[in-house]
Design a protein around this motif. Structure first.
Motif, PDB file in Angstrom:
ATOM      1  N   ALA A 148       0.920  -1.048  -0.201  1.00  0.00           N
ATOM      2  CA  ALA A 148       0.250   0.011   0.083  1.00  0.00           C
ATOM      3  C   ALA A 148       1.076   1.236   0.266  1.00  0.00           C
ATOM      4  CB  ALA A 148      -1.152   0.148   1.234  1.00  0.00           C
ATOM      5  N   GLY A 154       0.135   4.268   0.568  1.00  0.00           N
ATOM      6  CA  GLY A 154      -0.156   5.359   1.266  1.00  0.00           C
ATOM      7  C   GLY A 154       0.903   5.999   2.480  1.00  0.00           C
ATOM      8  N   ARG A 186       3.561   7.635   0.483  1.00  0.00           N
ATOM      9  CA  ARG A 186       3.367   8.762  -0.672  1.00  0.00           C
ATOM     10  C   ARG A 186       4.217  10.307  -1.426  1.00  0.00           C
ATOM     11  NH1 ARG A 186      -1.729  10.660  -0.154  1.00  0.00           N
ATOM     12  NH2 ARG A 186      -2.501   9.276   0.882  1.00  0.00           N
ATOM     13  N   GLU A 189      -4.075  -0.447  -6.639  1.00  0.00           N
ATOM     14  CA  GLU A 189      -3.808   1.160  -5.261  1.00  0.00           C
ATOM     15  C   GLU A 189      -4.899   1.638  -5.430  1.00  0.00           C
ATOM     16  OE1 GLU A 189      -2.875   3.250  -2.391  1.00  0.00           O
ATOM     17  OE2 GLU A 189      -1.575   1.942  -3.665  1.00  0.00           O
ATOM     18  N   ASP A 209      -6.191   3.571  -2.780  1.00  0.00           N
ATOM     19  CA  ASP A 209      -5.899   5.311  -2.507  1.00  0.00           C
ATOM     20  C   ASP A 209      -6.574   5.781  -4.242  1.00  0.00           C
ATOM     21  OD1 ASP A 209      -5.410   7.536  -2.051  1.00  0.00           O
ATOM     22  OD2 ASP A 209      -4.378   6.910  -0.355  1.00  0.00           O
ATOM     23  N   GLU A 245      -6.236   9.068  -4.922  1.00  0.00           N
ATOM     24  CA  GLU A 245      -5.140  10.253  -4.379  1.00  0.00           C
ATOM     25  C   GLU A 245      -3.501   9.512  -5.274  1.00  0.00           C
ATOM     26  OE1 GLU A 245      -2.402  13.606  -1.996  1.00  0.00           O
ATOM     27  OE2 GLU A 245      -4.161  12.128  -0.841  1.00  0.00           O
ATOM     28  N   MET A 246      -3.389   8.184  -4.953  1.00  0.00           N
ATOM     29  CA  MET A 246      -2.264   7.662  -4.884  1.00  0.00           C
ATOM     30  C   MET A 246      -2.124   7.627  -6.626  1.00  0.00           C
ATOM     31  SD  MET A 246       0.010   7.874  -2.466  1.00  0.00           S
ATOM     32  CE  MET A 246       1.427   6.934  -3.480  1.00  0.00           C
TER      33      MET A 246
END
Length: 383
Positions: A223, A225, A228, A290, A292, A294-295
Protein backbone atom coordinates in the motif's frame (compact mmCIF):
# COMPACT_ATOMS: atom_id res chain seq x y z
CA UNK A 1 1.88 87.71 17.27
CA UNK A 2 0.23 84.39 17.72
CA UNK A 3 -3.09 83.02 16.63
CA UNK A 4 -5.17 81.23 19.17
CA UNK A 5 -7.08 78.23 17.93
CA UNK A 6 -9.81 76.14 19.40
CA UNK A 7 -8.41 73.12 21.29
CA UNK A 8 -10.44 70.62 19.21
CA UNK A 9 -9.23 72.26 16.00
CA UNK A 10 -5.61 72.08 17.19
CA UNK A 11 -6.03 68.36 17.89
CA UNK A 12 -7.35 67.74 14.38
CA UNK A 13 -4.55 69.76 12.76
CA UNK A 14 -1.71 68.25 14.79
CA UNK A 15 -0.47 64.86 13.50
CA UNK A 16 -1.31 62.06 15.90
CA UNK A 17 2.12 60.77 16.83
CA UNK A 18 1.04 59.06 20.02
CA UNK A 19 0.34 55.34 20.04
CA UNK A 20 -3.17 54.19 20.69
CA UNK A 21 -4.06 52.54 23.99
CA UNK A 22 -4.32 49.18 22.20
CA UNK A 23 -0.83 49.60 20.69
CA UNK A 24 0.62 50.47 24.08
CA UNK A 25 -1.00 47.39 25.62
CA UNK A 26 0.42 45.19 22.86
CA UNK A 27 3.90 46.63 23.43
CA UNK A 28 3.60 46.02 27.17
CA UNK A 29 2.45 42.44 26.56
CA UNK A 30 5.36 41.84 24.19
CA UNK A 31 7.88 43.15 26.74
CA UNK A 32 6.48 40.94 29.50
CA UNK A 33 6.47 37.85 27.29
CA UNK A 34 9.97 38.45 25.96
CA UNK A 35 11.28 38.78 29.50
CA UNK A 36 9.99 35.35 30.55
CA UNK A 37 10.52 33.52 27.24
CA UNK A 38 14.29 33.63 27.58
CA UNK A 39 15.91 30.17 27.67
CA UNK A 40 17.45 31.18 31.00
CA UNK A 41 14.09 32.18 32.56
CA UNK A 42 12.60 30.08 35.39
CA UNK A 43 10.85 27.01 34.00
CA UNK A 44 7.47 27.78 35.60
CA UNK A 45 7.31 31.29 34.11
CA UNK A 46 8.64 30.13 30.76
CA UNK A 47 6.10 27.33 30.67
CA UNK A 48 3.22 29.72 31.43
CA UNK A 49 4.33 32.13 28.70
CA UNK A 50 4.63 29.43 26.05
CA UNK A 51 1.23 28.02 27.02
CA UNK A 52 -0.24 31.51 26.63
CA UNK A 53 1.29 31.88 23.15
CA UNK A 54 0.10 28.41 22.19
CA UNK A 55 -3.48 29.42 22.98
CA UNK A 56 -2.99 32.59 20.93
CA UNK A 57 -1.89 30.58 17.88
CA UNK A 58 -5.26 28.86 17.88
CA UNK A 59 -6.78 31.98 16.32
CA UNK A 60 -5.97 34.02 13.20
CA UNK A 61 -5.78 37.21 15.27
CA UNK A 62 -3.32 35.59 17.64
CA UNK A 63 -1.11 34.38 14.79
CA UNK A 64 -1.27 37.85 13.24
CA UNK A 65 -0.20 39.46 16.54
CA UNK A 66 2.80 37.13 16.90
CA UNK A 67 3.69 37.52 13.21
CA UNK A 68 4.00 41.27 13.63
CA UNK A 69 6.32 40.81 16.60
CA UNK A 70 9.57 39.49 15.13
CA UNK A 71 11.22 39.20 18.52
CA UNK A 72 8.39 37.00 19.78
CA UNK A 73 8.85 34.70 16.80
CA UNK A 74 12.56 34.47 17.57
CA UNK A 75 11.86 33.75 21.23
CA UNK A 76 9.55 30.84 20.36
CA UNK A 77 12.07 29.40 17.89
CA UNK A 78 14.81 29.42 20.53
CA UNK A 79 12.64 27.28 22.82
CA UNK A 80 12.15 24.50 20.24
CA UNK A 81 15.08 22.67 21.82
CA UNK A 82 14.59 23.73 25.44
CA UNK A 83 15.85 21.39 28.16
CA UNK A 84 12.40 21.18 29.73
CA UNK A 85 10.20 18.67 27.89
CA UNK A 86 6.91 20.51 28.51
CA UNK A 87 8.31 23.87 27.34
CA UNK A 88 9.88 22.20 24.32
CA UNK A 89 6.66 20.44 23.34
CA UNK A 90 4.48 23.55 23.65
CA UNK A 91 7.02 25.64 21.72
CA UNK A 92 6.84 23.06 18.93
CA UNK A 93 3.04 23.02 18.97
CA UNK A 94 3.09 26.80 18.83
CA UNK A 95 5.50 26.77 15.87
CA UNK A 96 3.44 24.11 14.14
CA UNK A 97 0.35 26.33 14.36
CA UNK A 98 2.27 29.38 13.21
CA UNK A 99 3.86 27.66 10.20
CA UNK A 100 0.43 26.49 9.05
CA UNK A 101 -0.11 30.16 8.11
CA UNK A 102 1.66 31.06 4.85
CA UNK A 103 2.06 34.73 5.85
CA UNK A 104 3.73 33.74 9.12
CA UNK A 105 6.13 31.49 7.22
CA UNK A 106 7.15 34.45 5.07
CA UNK A 107 7.81 36.46 8.24
CA UNK A 108 9.88 33.60 9.64
CA UNK A 109 11.95 33.44 6.45
CA UNK A 110 12.71 37.11 7.00
CA UNK A 111 14.53 36.13 10.22
CA UNK A 112 17.20 34.59 8.01
CA UNK A 113 20.11 34.03 10.42
CA UNK A 114 17.93 32.66 13.24
CA UNK A 115 15.86 30.55 10.85
CA UNK A 116 18.92 29.04 9.21
CA UNK A 117 20.29 27.93 12.56
CA UNK A 118 16.93 26.56 13.73
CA UNK A 119 16.29 24.80 10.39
CA UNK A 120 19.65 23.00 10.57
CA UNK A 121 18.79 21.83 14.10
CA UNK A 122 15.35 20.64 12.99
CA UNK A 123 16.84 18.78 10.03
CA UNK A 124 19.47 17.16 12.23
CA UNK A 125 16.78 15.94 14.60
CA UNK A 126 14.67 14.66 11.69
CA UNK A 127 17.58 12.67 10.34
CA UNK A 128 17.94 10.70 13.57
CA UNK A 129 16.33 7.28 12.83
CA UNK A 130 15.27 7.12 16.48
CA UNK A 131 13.29 10.36 16.13
CA UNK A 132 9.71 9.73 17.19
CA UNK A 133 8.42 13.32 17.39
CA UNK A 134 6.38 13.80 14.22
CA UNK A 135 6.01 17.49 15.04
CA UNK A 136 9.58 18.17 13.92
CA UNK A 137 8.79 16.77 10.47
CA UNK A 138 5.41 18.51 10.40
CA UNK A 139 6.95 21.92 11.16
CA UNK A 140 9.35 21.50 8.24
CA UNK A 141 6.55 20.19 6.04
CA UNK A 142 4.54 23.33 6.79
CA UNK A 143 7.55 25.51 6.06
CA UNK A 144 8.26 23.85 2.71
CA UNK A 145 4.70 23.52 1.44
CA UNK A 146 4.96 26.75 -0.56
CA UNK A 147 7.82 27.49 -3.01
CA UNK A 148 9.52 30.24 -0.95
CA UNK A 149 9.90 27.99 2.07
CA UNK A 150 10.94 25.03 -0.08
CA UNK A 151 13.70 27.11 -1.70
CA UNK A 152 14.94 28.30 1.71
CA UNK A 153 15.16 24.82 3.25
CA UNK A 154 16.45 23.25 0.02
CA UNK A 155 19.36 25.71 -0.06
CA UNK A 156 20.38 24.54 3.41
CA UNK A 157 20.02 20.87 2.47
CA UNK A 158 22.10 21.31 -0.68
CA UNK A 159 24.83 23.31 1.07
CA UNK A 160 25.12 21.38 4.35
CA UNK A 161 26.51 17.82 3.99
CA UNK A 162 25.44 16.79 7.50
CA UNK A 163 21.76 17.27 6.52
CA UNK A 164 22.16 16.66 2.78
CA UNK A 165 19.99 14.66 0.38
CA UNK A 166 22.01 11.43 0.80
CA UNK A 167 21.15 11.55 4.52
CA UNK A 168 17.45 11.96 3.68
CA UNK A 169 17.40 9.08 1.23
CA UNK A 170 19.23 6.84 3.70
CA UNK A 171 16.72 7.76 6.42
CA UNK A 172 13.73 6.91 4.21
CA UNK A 173 15.24 3.53 3.36
CA UNK A 174 15.78 2.78 7.06
CA UNK A 175 12.26 3.89 7.99
CA UNK A 176 10.77 1.73 5.22
CA UNK A 177 12.77 -1.30 6.31
CA UNK A 178 11.66 -0.80 9.92
CA UNK A 179 8.06 -0.05 8.87
CA UNK A 180 8.29 3.14 10.94
CA UNK A 181 5.21 5.33 11.31
CA UNK A 182 7.32 8.42 10.58
CA UNK A 183 7.93 7.29 6.98
CA UNK A 184 4.87 9.14 5.68
CA UNK A 185 5.72 12.57 7.14
CA UNK A 186 9.43 12.13 6.36
CA UNK A 187 8.74 11.34 2.72
CA UNK A 188 6.37 14.31 2.41
CA UNK A 189 9.24 16.61 3.36
CA UNK A 190 11.39 15.26 0.53
CA UNK A 191 8.46 15.67 -1.88
CA UNK A 192 8.09 19.32 -0.85
CA UNK A 193 11.80 19.91 -1.42
CA UNK A 194 11.56 18.50 -4.95
CA UNK A 195 9.54 21.56 -5.91
CA UNK A 196 13.06 23.01 -6.34
CA UNK A 197 14.76 22.03 -9.66
CA UNK A 198 18.24 21.79 -8.07
CA UNK A 199 16.95 19.15 -5.65
CA UNK A 200 15.47 17.11 -8.51
CA UNK A 201 18.75 17.34 -10.42
CA UNK A 202 20.72 16.21 -7.39
CA UNK A 203 18.49 13.14 -6.99
CA UNK A 204 19.02 12.07 -10.61
CA UNK A 205 22.67 12.81 -11.33
CA UNK A 206 25.99 11.08 -10.81
CA UNK A 207 27.71 9.92 -8.79
CA UNK A 208 24.91 9.05 -6.36
CA UNK A 209 21.78 8.66 -8.52
CA UNK A 210 19.89 8.92 -5.23
CA UNK A 211 16.50 8.39 -6.84
CA UNK A 212 17.45 4.79 -7.63
CA UNK A 213 17.54 4.02 -3.89
CA UNK A 214 13.95 5.21 -3.46
CA UNK A 215 12.33 3.30 -6.34
CA UNK A 216 12.37 -0.13 -4.63
CA UNK A 217 10.22 1.38 -1.87
CA UNK A 218 7.48 1.97 -4.45
CA UNK A 219 7.95 -1.48 -5.96
CA UNK A 220 7.74 -3.42 -2.71
CA UNK A 221 5.05 -1.47 -0.86
CA UNK A 222 1.74 -3.30 -0.84
CA UNK A 223 0.00 0.00 0.00
CA UNK A 224 1.58 3.24 -1.12
CA UNK A 225 -0.18 5.46 1.43
CA UNK A 226 2.70 5.22 3.88
CA UNK A 227 5.18 6.45 1.27
CA UNK A 228 3.02 8.90 -0.68
CA UNK A 229 5.79 11.46 -0.42
CA UNK A 230 8.18 9.18 -2.29
CA UNK A 231 5.64 8.67 -5.07
CA UNK A 232 5.18 12.45 -5.14
CA UNK A 233 8.95 12.89 -5.29
CA UNK A 234 9.14 10.59 -8.32
CA UNK A 235 6.30 12.49 -10.00
CA UNK A 236 8.07 15.80 -9.38
CA UNK A 237 11.25 14.40 -10.93
CA UNK A 238 9.24 13.75 -14.10
CA UNK A 239 9.03 17.54 -14.52
CA UNK A 240 12.70 17.44 -15.55
CA UNK A 241 12.17 16.78 -19.26
CA UNK A 242 15.87 16.35 -20.02
CA UNK A 243 15.89 13.30 -17.73
CA UNK A 244 13.00 11.44 -19.39
CA UNK A 245 15.29 9.25 -21.44
CA UNK A 246 17.22 8.26 -18.31
CA UNK A 247 14.07 7.67 -16.25
CA UNK A 248 12.69 5.32 -18.90
CA UNK A 249 16.00 3.57 -19.58
CA UNK A 250 16.71 0.01 -18.42
CA UNK A 251 19.01 1.43 -15.74
CA UNK A 252 16.04 3.03 -13.96
CA UNK A 253 13.07 1.18 -15.47
CA UNK A 254 10.60 3.68 -14.04
CA UNK A 255 7.58 2.89 -16.20
CA UNK A 256 6.79 -0.59 -14.78
CA UNK A 257 7.14 0.83 -11.27
CA UNK A 258 4.52 3.47 -12.05
CA UNK A 259 2.17 1.07 -13.81
CA UNK A 260 2.34 -1.86 -11.40
CA UNK A 261 0.08 -0.26 -8.73
CA UNK A 262 -2.38 0.68 -11.49
CA UNK A 263 -2.54 -2.82 -12.96
CA UNK A 264 -5.13 -5.43 -12.00
CA UNK A 265 -5.56 -9.16 -12.69
CA UNK A 266 -6.45 -8.43 -16.32
CA UNK A 267 -6.14 -10.90 -19.17
CA UNK A 268 -4.75 -9.77 -22.52
CA UNK A 269 -4.23 -11.56 -25.81
CA UNK A 270 -0.74 -12.87 -26.51
CA UNK A 271 0.31 -9.94 -28.68
CA UNK A 272 -0.66 -7.34 -26.07
CA UNK A 273 0.86 -9.40 -23.28
CA UNK A 274 4.24 -9.77 -24.99
CA UNK A 275 4.48 -6.04 -25.62
CA UNK A 276 4.08 -5.23 -21.92
CA UNK A 277 7.17 -4.88 -19.68
CA UNK A 278 8.07 -8.33 -18.28
CA UNK A 279 7.07 -7.35 -14.73
CA UNK A 280 3.52 -6.61 -15.92
CA UNK A 281 2.97 -9.82 -17.87
CA UNK A 282 0.77 -12.63 -16.54
CA UNK A 283 -0.08 -11.02 -13.23
CA UNK A 284 -1.83 -13.37 -10.75
CA UNK A 285 -5.59 -13.38 -10.15
CA UNK A 286 -4.89 -11.97 -6.68
CA UNK A 287 -3.29 -8.79 -8.08
CA UNK A 288 -5.08 -5.72 -6.76
CA UNK A 289 -4.85 -2.11 -7.82
CA UNK A 290 -3.73 0.62 -5.43
CA UNK A 291 -6.74 1.38 -3.22
CA UNK A 292 -6.02 5.06 -2.58
CA UNK A 293 -7.46 7.23 -5.40
CA UNK A 294 -5.07 10.06 -4.57
CA UNK A 295 -2.09 7.76 -5.00
CA UNK A 296 -3.46 6.46 -8.30
CA UNK A 297 -3.86 10.06 -9.39
CA UNK A 298 -0.21 10.87 -8.65
CA UNK A 299 0.96 7.82 -10.62
CA UNK A 300 -1.23 8.72 -13.61
CA UNK A 301 0.08 12.30 -13.50
CA UNK A 302 3.66 10.99 -13.57
CA UNK A 303 2.93 8.90 -16.68
CA UNK A 304 1.20 11.91 -18.24
CA UNK A 305 4.24 14.09 -17.58
CA UNK A 306 6.54 11.50 -19.19
CA UNK A 307 4.38 11.75 -22.31
CA UNK A 308 5.36 15.41 -22.68
CA UNK A 309 8.53 14.59 -24.63
CA UNK A 310 8.88 12.62 -27.82
CA UNK A 311 11.41 10.29 -26.17
CA UNK A 312 9.04 9.52 -23.32
CA UNK A 313 5.98 9.15 -25.51
CA UNK A 314 7.59 6.67 -27.91
CA UNK A 315 8.90 4.54 -25.04
CA UNK A 316 5.54 4.52 -23.27
CA UNK A 317 3.73 3.57 -26.47
CA UNK A 318 6.29 0.85 -27.19
CA UNK A 319 5.66 -0.72 -23.76
CA UNK A 320 1.93 -1.01 -24.51
CA UNK A 321 0.95 1.22 -21.63
CA UNK A 322 -2.35 1.85 -23.37
CA UNK A 323 -3.83 -1.56 -22.42
CA UNK A 324 -3.05 -1.06 -18.72
CA UNK A 325 -4.70 2.36 -18.74
CA UNK A 326 -7.63 1.08 -20.79
CA UNK A 327 -8.46 -1.53 -18.14
CA UNK A 328 -7.83 0.95 -15.35
CA UNK A 329 -10.31 3.33 -16.99
CA UNK A 330 -13.01 0.65 -16.87
CA UNK A 331 -12.34 0.10 -13.16
CA UNK A 332 -11.57 3.65 -11.92
CA UNK A 333 -14.13 5.24 -9.59
CA UNK A 334 -12.61 8.72 -9.21
CA UNK A 335 -13.95 11.18 -11.81
CA UNK A 336 -10.78 13.25 -11.57
CA UNK A 337 -8.64 10.19 -12.25
CA UNK A 338 -10.88 9.15 -15.15
CA UNK A 339 -10.24 12.52 -16.79
CA UNK A 340 -6.49 12.16 -16.24
CA UNK A 341 -6.49 8.65 -17.71
CA UNK A 342 -8.36 9.84 -20.80
CA UNK A 343 -5.79 12.59 -21.34
CA UNK A 344 -2.95 10.06 -21.34
CA UNK A 345 -4.87 7.61 -23.56
CA UNK A 346 -5.60 10.41 -26.01
CA UNK A 347 -1.87 11.11 -26.31
CA UNK A 348 -1.02 7.42 -26.73
CA UNK A 349 -3.54 6.71 -29.50
CA UNK A 350 -2.96 9.97 -31.39
CA UNK A 351 -0.51 10.46 -34.24
CA UNK A 352 2.79 12.05 -33.37
CA UNK A 353 2.77 15.88 -33.49
CA UNK A 354 4.29 17.58 -36.50
CA UNK A 355 7.95 18.55 -36.55
CA UNK A 356 8.79 21.30 -34.09
CA UNK A 357 5.89 20.42 -31.78
CA UNK A 358 7.13 17.06 -30.47
CA UNK A 359 7.75 18.35 -26.95
CA UNK A 360 4.25 19.11 -25.67
CA UNK A 361 5.46 21.03 -22.61
CA UNK A 362 7.07 23.70 -24.79
CA UNK A 363 4.34 24.12 -27.40
CA UNK A 364 3.06 27.69 -27.50
CA UNK A 365 -0.73 27.90 -27.77
CA UNK A 366 -1.85 30.87 -29.91
CA UNK A 367 -3.69 33.48 -27.79
CA UNK A 368 -6.96 33.16 -29.71
CA UNK A 369 -7.00 29.38 -29.19
CA UNK A 370 -6.12 29.76 -25.51
CA UNK A 371 -9.10 32.11 -25.06
CA UNK A 372 -11.29 29.62 -26.91
CA UNK A 373 -10.16 26.74 -24.68
CA UNK A 374 -10.84 28.80 -21.54
CA UNK A 375 -14.33 29.63 -22.78
CA UNK A 376 -14.98 25.95 -23.57
CA UNK A 377 -13.92 25.08 -20.01
CA UNK A 378 -16.35 27.64 -18.57
CA UNK A 379 -19.17 26.32 -20.75
CA UNK A 380 -18.40 22.78 -19.64
CA UNK A 381 -18.40 23.75 -15.95
CA UNK A 382 -21.76 25.49 -16.43
CA UNK A 383 -23.45 22.33 -17.71
Amino acid sequence: MSVKTNKNIRQRLTPNTRKSKADEMEDDLEKVLLHILLPSAPVDKKSTAVQYLLEMTGTDDGCCFIKEKGKLLEAVLKLLFDDNAAVRENARKCTLNLTANEKVVLSLLGLESVMKEVTVQLLQQCLDPQQKDNMVFCILNNMTREPDGAVFVASIVLETPSVGLPCFVNLLCILHTNKAKTLCVASMLLMNLTQVPNVRHKLMTAPSYLLLHLLPIISFSSALGSCRGIVGTVKNCCFEYDFHEWLLSEAVDLLPRLLMPLAGPDEFDEDDMERLPPDLQYLPDTKQREADPEMRGILIQAVHKLCSTKTGRLKIKEKNTYVILRELHKWETSEENVESILKVIDILISDEPQEGMENLHSVQVPPHLERSFLQDDKNWEAK
